[in-house]
Write an enzyme that holds these catalytic residues in place. Structure first.
Site: not given
Ligand code: MN
Length: 241
Positions: A106, A215, A217
């Protein structure tokens, strides 16, 4: 030996706290790395810091100061953290020089691109024609569960991303209002959203230096964990050299 992955973090100006979402820590640990959090410190100490880590995760956060890519801020730009900008620019430049593996997420892809001499769209909605919705958050919070993929990306055939996921279409989440404009030196764009917004860049060379605009994660219970596994593997290889 598991590789040590340094994760950059945000700074809360009001409270005076450094902070990082636990999802980054979980993703690195699940992928087989040892996560450590890197606070924004003096650029003068970056080389010493790099001598004790095997890979860098540039995490998400506020906007990059447009001054760093030769522009004045437009009215729709968000928050800026000058100390983090300076630290991450120095860290990234030095890591690229040493070919230390980097996974940039990001804000991270934006930092990576600007460090490489590239530029950004300060605000997609006001600067791109017919954009799709990339910003699934407001000042009140998220507009959708963080692991929910709201758009697809098309991955460039033969790219590192393509090799990692084994296909050319990937569903991703999207929590950004800026994106890569001109790609930096020695990097190439390797994924795009349907509106043409660049969603990934990769280093031209052997090293795993890769940025994604989404994202991953938040999505480690899906195939997205592969991104972290390949990154950690590259960091482990780098450790040996
Ligand atoms: Mn997006």
């Amino acid at each position: 030996m598991k590789p040590v992955i340094g994760i950059t973090c945000s700074y809360d100006l009001t409270k005076g706290y450094f902070r990082i979402n636990k999802t980054y820590i979980n993703a690195i640990e699940k992928a087989g790395g040892i996560p450590i959090i890197l606070p924004s410190i003096s650029p003068a100490n970056v080389d010493k810091l790099l001598s004790i880590i095997d890979g860098i995760l540039l995490s998400g956060g506020v906007d990059v100061d447009p001054y760093l890519y030769g522009e004045k801020p437009i009215t729709t730009i968000g928050k800026i953290d000058p100390a983090r900008d300076l630290f991450e620019m120095a860290l990234t430049n030095s890591a690229i020089r040493r070919e230390i593996p980097i996974l940039a997420i990001c804000r991270g892809i934006q930092v990576l691109n600007v460090a490489a001499g590239g530029t950004l769209y300060q605000d997609i909605t006001t600067q791109i024609t017919n954009p799709i919705k990339h910003k699934w958050y407001t000042s009140e919070g998220l507009d959708v569960p963080p692991n929910y993929p709201t758009h697809i990306v098309k991955i460039k055939s033969g790219s590192r991303l393509h090799k990692i996921f084994g296909r050319e279409i990937l569903r991703v989440n999207s929590f950004h209002h800026q994106s890569v404009k001109d790609v930096g030196r020695r990097f190439v764009a390797t994924a795009w959203a349907e509106d043409g917004v660049i969603e990934a860049i990769e280093y031209i060379g052997e090293s795993f230096i890769l940025g994604v605009q989404w994202h991953p994660e938040w999505m480690i219970n899906s195939e997205m964990i592969k991104l972290f596994e390949e990154f950690v593997k590259a960091a482990a290889e780098h450790r040996k050299t």
